[in-house]
Design a protein around this motif. Structure first.
Motif, short mmCIF file in Angstrom:
data_model
loop_
_atom_site.label_atom_id
_atom_site.label_comp_id
_atom_site.label_asym_id
_atom_site.label_seq_id
_atom_site.Cartn_x
_atom_site.Cartn_y
_atom_site.Cartn_z
N LYS A 15 0.75 -1.38 -0.08
CA LYS A 15 0.02 0.10 -0.16
C LYS A 15 0.78 1.16 0.10
CE LYS A 15 -3.88 -2.03 0.14
NZ LYS A 15 -5.02 -1.94 -1.09
N ARG A 16 2.17 1.16 -0.07
CA ARG A 16 3.06 2.35 0.06
C ARG A 16 2.85 3.30 -0.97
NH1 ARG A 16 9.38 2.31 1.11
NH2 ARG A 16 9.70 1.66 -0.91
N ILE A 39 10.02 19.31 6.20
CA ILE A 39 11.32 19.58 5.61
C ILE A 39 11.55 18.31 4.74
CG2 ILE A 39 13.79 18.85 6.54
CD1 ILE A 39 12.47 21.50 7.97
N ALA A 40 10.75 17.00 5.01
CA ALA A 40 11.14 16.09 4.01
C ALA A 40 10.04 15.01 4.33
CB ALA A 40 12.38 15.52 4.03
N TYR A 41 9.94 14.33 3.03
CA TYR A 41 8.95 13.00 3.47
C TYR A 41 9.11 12.14 2.28
CZ TYR A 41 6.43 15.32 -0.51
OH TYR A 41 5.98 15.60 -1.98
N GLY A 42 8.79 10.94 2.49
CA GLY A 42 8.98 10.00 1.10
C GLY A 42 9.22 8.65 1.90
N LYS A 43 9.34 7.87 0.82
CA LYS A 43 9.67 6.23 0.91
C LYS A 43 10.94 5.93 1.35
CE LYS A 43 6.87 5.57 -3.28
NZ LYS A 43 6.84 4.93 -4.65
N SER A 44 10.95 5.09 2.78
CA SER A 44 12.11 4.72 3.17
C SER A 44 12.90 3.80 2.23
CB SER A 44 12.01 4.28 4.52
OG SER A 44 13.25 4.05 5.36
N ILE A 45 14.21 4.01 2.11
CA ILE A 45 14.82 2.82 1.21
C ILE A 45 15.21 1.57 1.87
CG2 ILE A 45 15.86 4.84 -0.13
CD1 ILE A 45 18.47 4.43 1.40
#
Length: 112
Positions: A15-16, A39-45
């Protein structure tokens, strides 16, 4: 005392991408309209189910007031709350002083 909030989400399996789409197209624009500094957001690697959101606030009190107003607003509750929250398995939040956050990124190796 300015602060940084780091929110780490565990998103439900597979669901990401849907979560990211909602964050990018609904949550982030709404946060900006509400004058929240993202500041930042997103998918962790490191895996396929983790996600992060980093926000800045002027103080703990301002964070509390801002989040109470944002998450209890008609716009959030009527349009995004259910759609986004149903994709989240759980989340954790860390709050740190901005100057400690900046020291870390200036190369000082110490515990936050």
């Amino acid at each position: 005392m300015e602060i940084i909030e780091i929110r780490n989400y565990l998103i439900k399996k597979d669901k990401r991408n849907e979560f990211h789409h909602l964050v990018e197209n609904a949550s982030i624009p709404m946060l900006k309209r509400w004058n929240v500094t993202v500041i930042a957001y997103g998918k962790s690697i490191h895996d396929d189910n983790s996600y992060y959101l980093i926000r800045k606030y002027q103080s703990l009190k301002q964070r509390e007031t801002s989040q109470n107003a944002f998450y209890n607003s008609e716009e959030w509750l009527n349009n995004y709350d259910d759609a986004i929250m149903r994709l989240i398995e759980n989340y954790t939040t860390s709050v740190i002083e901005l100057d400690r956050f900046e020291q870390f990124f200036q190369g000082e190796s110490r515990s936050l």
